[in-house]
Scaffold this motif. Structure first.
Motif, PDB file in Angstrom:
ATOM      1  N   TRP A 187       4.728   6.290   2.297  1.00 53.59           N
ATOM      2  CA  TRP A 187       3.596   5.367   2.182  1.00 53.59           C
ATOM      3  C   TRP A 187       2.400   6.012   1.506  1.00 53.59           C
ATOM      4  O   TRP A 187       1.577   5.337   0.914  1.00 53.59           O
ATOM      5  CB  TRP A 187       3.226   4.804   3.556  1.00 53.59           C
ATOM      6  N   ARG A 188       2.316   7.323   1.592  1.00 57.06           N
ATOM      7  CA  ARG A 188       1.240   8.002   0.868  1.00 57.06           C
ATOM      8  C   ARG A 188       1.409   7.774  -0.632  1.00 57.06           C
ATOM      9  O   ARG A 188       0.450   7.577  -1.363  1.00 57.06           O
ATOM     10  CB  ARG A 188       1.265   9.492   1.194  1.00 57.06           C
ATOM     11  N   PHE A 189       2.681   7.803  -1.071  1.00 57.99           N
ATOM     12  CA  PHE A 189       2.947   7.522  -2.488  1.00 57.99           C
ATOM     13  C   PHE A 189       2.678   6.058  -2.806  1.00 57.99           C
ATOM     14  O   PHE A 189       2.166   5.741  -3.877  1.00 57.99           O
ATOM     15  CB  PHE A 189       4.399   7.871  -2.833  1.00 57.99           C
ATOM     16  N   VAL A 190       3.050   5.175  -1.879  1.00 58.87           N
ATOM     17  CA  VAL A 190       2.818   3.752  -2.095  1.00 58.87           C
ATOM     18  C   VAL A 190       1.326   3.494  -2.289  1.00 58.87           C
ATOM     19  O   VAL A 190       0.900   2.796  -3.199  1.00 58.87           O
ATOM     20  CB  VAL A 190       3.356   2.925  -0.913  1.00 58.87           C
ATOM     21  N   PHE A 191       0.510   4.123  -1.437  1.00 58.62           N
ATOM     22  CA  PHE A 191      -0.945   3.896  -1.469  1.00 58.62           C
ATOM     23  C   PHE A 191      -1.667   4.746  -2.506  1.00 58.62           C
ATOM     24  O   PHE A 191      -2.877   4.680  -2.610  1.00 58.62           O
ATOM     25  CB  PHE A 191      -1.563   4.190  -0.094  1.00 58.62           C
ATOM     26  N   ASP A 192      -0.926   5.601  -3.217  1.00 59.44           N
ATOM     27  CA  ASP A 192      -1.563   6.493  -4.181  1.00 59.44           C
ATOM     28  C   ASP A 192      -2.084   5.676  -5.360  1.00 59.44           C
ATOM     29  O   ASP A 192      -1.314   5.169  -6.173  1.00 59.44           O
ATOM     30  CB  ASP A 192      -0.550   7.541  -4.653  1.00 59.44           C
ATOM     31  N   ASP A 193      -3.390   5.582  -5.474  1.00 60.12           N
ATOM     32  CA  ASP A 193      -3.958   4.698  -6.477  1.00 60.12           C
ATOM     33  C   ASP A 193      -4.057   5.322  -7.854  1.00 60.12           C
ATOM     34  O   ASP A 193      -4.494   4.682  -8.799  1.00 60.12           O
ATOM     35  CB  ASP A 193      -5.338   4.207  -6.035  1.00 60.12           C
ATOM     36  N   SER A 194      -3.667   6.594  -7.974  1.00 61.72           N
ATOM     37  CA  SER A 194      -3.685   7.186  -9.306  1.00 61.72           C
ATOM     38  C   SER A 194      -2.335   7.025  -9.986  1.00 61.72           C
ATOM     39  O   SER A 194      -2.246   6.867 -11.192  1.00 61.72           O
ATOM     40  CB  SER A 194      -4.043   8.665  -9.218  1.00 61.72           C
ATOM     41  N   PHE A 195      -1.252   7.131  -9.179  1.00 54.96           N
ATOM     42  CA  PHE A 195       0.079   7.066  -9.775  1.00 54.96           C
ATOM     43  C   PHE A 195       1.022   6.130  -9.022  1.00 54.96           C
ATOM     44  O   PHE A 195       2.060   5.773  -9.528  1.00 54.96           O
ATOM     45  CB  PHE A 195       0.719   8.466  -9.803  1.00 54.96           C
ATOM     46  N   GLY A 196       0.675   5.781  -7.796  1.00 51.18           N
ATOM     47  CA  GLY A 196       1.633   5.129  -6.911  1.00 51.18           C
ATOM     48  C   GLY A 196       1.804   3.644  -7.143  1.00 51.18           C
ATOM     49  O   GLY A 196       1.329   3.070  -8.134  1.00 51.18           O
ATOM     50  N   LEU A 197       2.496   3.022  -6.179  1.00 50.42           N
ATOM     51  CA  LEU A 197       2.816   1.598  -6.279  1.00 50.42           C
ATOM     52  C   LEU A 197       1.549   0.746  -6.329  1.00 50.42           C
ATOM     53  O   LEU A 197       1.449  -0.193  -7.114  1.00 50.42           O
ATOM     54  CB  LEU A 197       3.678   1.201  -5.068  1.00 50.42           C
ATOM     55  N   SER A 198       0.568   1.102  -5.486  1.00 45.50           N
ATOM     56  CA  SER A 198      -0.641   0.267  -5.456  1.00 45.50           C
ATOM     57  C   SER A 198      -1.392   0.365  -6.783  1.00 45.50           C
ATOM     58  O   SER A 198      -2.053  -0.572  -7.204  1.00 45.50           O
ATOM     59  CB  SER A 198      -1.542   0.659  -4.285  1.00 45.50           C
ATOM     60  N   HIS A 199      -1.237   1.530  -7.464  1.00 46.78           N
ATOM     61  CA  HIS A 199      -1.823   1.675  -8.797  1.00 46.78           C
ATOM     62  C   HIS A 199      -1.149   0.693  -9.763  1.00 46.78           C
ATOM     63  O   HIS A 199      -1.815  -0.025 -10.513  1.00 46.78           O
ATOM     64  CB  HIS A 199      -1.636   3.105  -9.295  1.00 46.78           C
ATOM     65  N   ALA A 200       0.193   0.655  -9.673  1.00 44.40           N
ATOM     66  CA  ALA A 200       0.952  -0.222 -10.568  1.00 44.40           C
ATOM     67  C   ALA A 200       0.597  -1.685 -10.303  1.00 44.40           C
ATOM     68  O   ALA A 200       0.388  -2.460 -11.242  1.00 44.40           O
ATOM     69  CB  ALA A 200       2.442   0.015 -10.367  1.00 44.40           C
ATOM     70  N   ILE A 201       0.507  -2.043  -9.019  1.00 36.70           N
ATOM     71  CA  ILE A 201       0.186  -3.431  -8.674  1.00 36.70           C
ATOM     72  C   ILE A 201      -1.210  -3.800  -9.173  1.00 36.70           C
ATOM     73  O   ILE A 201      -1.424  -4.853  -9.779  1.00 36.70           O
ATOM     74  CB  ILE A 201       0.286  -3.648  -7.146  1.00 36.70           C
TER      75      ILE A 201
END
Lengths: 430, 297
Positions: B131-145
């Motif tokens: 989830w840390r990767f999911v929430f990673d706003d530089s590279f993660g999923l939330s960044h992509a979204i």
């Protein structure tokens, strides 16, 4: 249906089988236990250096049959957390990485360290910087050997400075730094990269400012409780100045969730103009960057600006030393390996490869890195070297100091509360 | 039972002896690893002690006093209460809904149950890192979204006011499958005849749910409430990889507070005081819960 007796017999048989199995494995493991194993805990600074350390182990093991060095490498913050518990176990490391200061004093006071004064006396101690050896001495006893010196500088990206038409050499005072920060913000460039989740990188700003506003005098008065405390006027001024910078939102987005290595990578990728960091920052901006090269010749280095009217001297530095401490009940092989590790030959090699500023006196000449050469000159000419607060003040108050800076950056604390929190914690240490 | 024959008494003695023998290892382990450390913690909590050697610096109740004045501890208490509330008010109803949907046999039901239960199987630290990767706003999923929606990423883990909500999302995601399984097991115990009888008598699905399913499911619900609350009080290993209690100590739970402020700061006396408070809260909840149970049962 099995009767209780039969169940008991069955359980007994199982237990016996387990016992026999255990005994078999136990015997098989015996030859390995016949040799001496030295457990070594290391906080990793970068992978290249760790690889070199593993090579050193191979070299040592080859010439010392029967000795095995068991290296455990961890990242900084988890390492500090684990060490506290590990030291209390009978399986504690024999050798471990240290920053000296109050944390080490607490470990020595608790009787976890081994006095190696006698082992070091003579050629070994003579080869090392005496100030660095003093740093690992507590109440007249030497508990370890230093390997490296570190010092904080303001690292910067020449290209980004050129982009906004600013000459880095013009950053003389703190006001200049604030003006530069605003200029970078206006140009859409992140002024500073910082690893906020580690907290101490934020504390370094406050440390540098406290060094300029109050300097040696204010620190010693608060530390020795002979004058104004950490809630005194000089420290208040430092916290206020820190807030002035923090209020400009000078960091990359999401800085509070980023670690120091991540921030170093960002700086190394050219995404922030400045990076306030120990000299190891020069290495990690390279190793953590996307292309593994970092800024290369775009990298610049300067002293933290002065604060006009402050008591600190411009030639004062936030600096520290690192080394390895030997724990009680460590086999003599641990001390012997430490002697090898910090030998002039190895220190020279580390200096040549640019891993760190060596603590061995005659190893400096090997340094190829122009930044490190300059830092060595600075260190030897420094008026006062201030060890990191999170080490000097001990494990508990040091963490409070780091917390206050993180809170100041998050806007959750006022400058006045910063000083009060540190002084409160310091009062409890009596 | 008034007069025991000799044989019966012997049998009883044997049975008790066997019970004692079989209980001994568990009792010993429980005493050694639960009861003794509790007593030790209470003792350490009145000392200023860094964990090295024997405590000698007696400070009375000062650790408790410092604890009460500690702002981060209040935050940790509040966060823990928030986790309890979200577990009870969002997670359990969600789990119940999922259980009702997947309790009946239909094609693919096992696939759904497995998918919902999977997060529970993952290790807490692994889940936290994912989830840390999911929430990673530089590279993660939330960044992509965020990029896809053309908005600025929220940097939720870096925001002291929002990070706790990220943790709550992960808590719900991680544990609702477990509670769903408890409910599915409970639902399978409800006799089909009773539901059919109700249906024949003209009860609507909602009436069936309210007057048959939920009352019959009460034991499972009590069990899952208990697990949810005790689990929330002990929440630690999801928090550490996600935020480590940060930013600005805004996302500590009771246990992560104890770890960071007690153990990593080498302030074992203080940490023990936190432990004692946590212990009192847990025991208090259990006692209160048991009382409610005996009253309703």
């Amino acid at each position: 249906m099995a009767t209780p007796n039969k169940i008991v017999t069955r359980i007994a048989t199982r237990l016996a089988t387990i016992a026999i199995l255990g005994a078999t494995f136990g015997t098989a493991a015996l030859p390995a236990e016949a040799e001496t194993t030295v457990r070594w805990f290391m906080s990793e600074s970068n992978a290249t250096e760790t690889a070199w350390e593993r090579d050193l182990i191979k070299t040592y093991e080859a010439s010392h049959p029967g000795v095995k060095i068991d290296l455990t490498v961890m990242s900084g913050e988890p390492y500090k957390a684990k060490l506290t518990t590990a030291l209390q176990s009978p399986d504690r490391p024999h050798l471990f990485y240290t920053w000296g200061g109050g944390v080490m004093f607490a470990q020595a006071e608790a009787g976890f360290l081994k006095d190696i004064t006698a082992d070091m006396k003579g050629a070994w101690a003579d080869s090392l910087s005496s100030a660095a050896v003093d740093g690992l001495t507590y109440k007249g006893k030497v508990y370890g050997a230093p390997t490296r010196l570190s010092v904080v500088s303001l690292w910067y990206n020449k290209e980004l400075f050129a982009k906004i038409g600013l000459d880095p050499a013009s950053l003389k005072t703190y006001d200049d730094l604030l003006a530069a920060t605003k200029a970078f913000k206006a140009a859409g460039i992140t002024p500073f990269a910082v690893g906020g989740s580690d907290k101490w990188p934020l504390n370094v700003f406050w440390e540098c400012l406290a060094l300029r506003t109050g300097g040696k005098e204010a620190f010693l008065a608060a530390f020795n409780r002979t004058g104004a405390g950490f809630d005194g006027p000089d420290y208040l001024k430092a916290a206020e100045l820190t807030k002035q910078l923090f209020d400009l939102a000078p960091f990359q987005k999401g800085y509070a969730a980023m670690t120091n290595p991540q921030a170093a990578g960002l700086f190394g990728d050219g995404q922030a103009a400045m990076f306030l960091m120990l000299n190891v920052g020069e290495i990690i901006q390279r190793t953590q960057s996307a292309n593994q090269k970092g800024l290369e010749d775009r990298l610049g280095m300067m002293d933290f600006p002065t604060v006009p009217g402050g008591k600190g001297n411009g030639a004062d530095y936030i600096a520290g030393l690192n080394g390895f401490l030997v724990t009680k009940d460590a086999p003599p092989e641990a001390t012997d390996f430490l002697r090898f590790l910090t030998s002039e030959t190895n220190e020279r090699e580390a200096a040549r490869r640019g891993f760190f500023i060596p603590a061995a006196k005659r190893a400096e000449t090997e340094m190829q890195d122009p930044f490190y050469k300059r830092l060595t000159v600075q260190l030897s000419g420094a008026a006062y070297l201030q060890n990191y607060y999170d080490q000097m003040l001990g494990p508990s108050v040091g963490r409070v100091a780091n917390d206050t800076s993180a809170d100041l950056a998050a806007g959750r604390m006022t400058p006045k509360q910063v000083g009060a929190a540190i002084q409160d914690a310091w009062e409890l240490e009596r | 039972m008034a007069v025991w024959t000799g044989a019966r008494r012997r049998e009883a003695v044997e049975r008790n002896g066997l019970a004692a023998l079989l209980l001994a290892p568990a009792t010993l382990l429980f005493t050694l690893f639960v009861v003794l450390p509790m007593i030790e913690a209470a003792w350490y909590s009145v000392y200023r002690w860094n964990g090295y050697g024997t405590p000698t610096n007696f400070v009375g109740l000062r650790n408790y006093w410092v604890l009460l004045r500690n702002g981060v501890f209040s935050t940790a208490l509040f966060n823990t209460a928030l986790v309890v509330a979200v577990s009870l008010l969002i997670q359990l109803p969600l789990a119940l809904g999922m259980a009702l949907l997947t309790a009946n046999r239909f094609t693919g039901v096992n696939l759904f149950r497995t998918i919902f239960f999977l997060p529970y199987i993952l290790g807490e630290v692994v889940a936290g890192l994912i989830w840390r990767f999911v929430f990673d706003d530089s590279f993660g999923l939330s960044h992509a979204i965020a990029a896809w929606l053309h908005v600025d990423p929220p940097y939720i883990l870096a925001d002291p006011d929002l990070a706790i909500y990220a943790i709550l999302i992960v808590v719900i995601w991680k544990y609702f499958g477990f509670h769903m399984m408890i409910y599915i097991a409970g639902l399978q115990d409800i006799s089909r005849e009773m539901q059919e009888a109700a249906a024949i008598d003209g009860a609507s699905r909602l009436q069936q749910l309210r007057h048959i399913t939920l009352p019959m499911l009460a034991p499972s619900i009590r069990l899952s409430v208990f697990f949810a609350v005790v689990g929330a009080l002990q929440l630690f290993d999801l928090v550490m990889p996600l935020t480590g209690g940060g930013p600005a100590n805004a996302t500590h739970t009771m246990v992560s507070f104890q770890f960071v402020f007690g153990i990593t700061r080498m302030d074992i006396g203080f940490g023990s005081a936190v432990g004692v408070v946590l212990f009192i809260l847990c025991v208090g909840f259990t006692a209160a819960f048991r009382r409610v149970l005996t009253r309703t049962a």
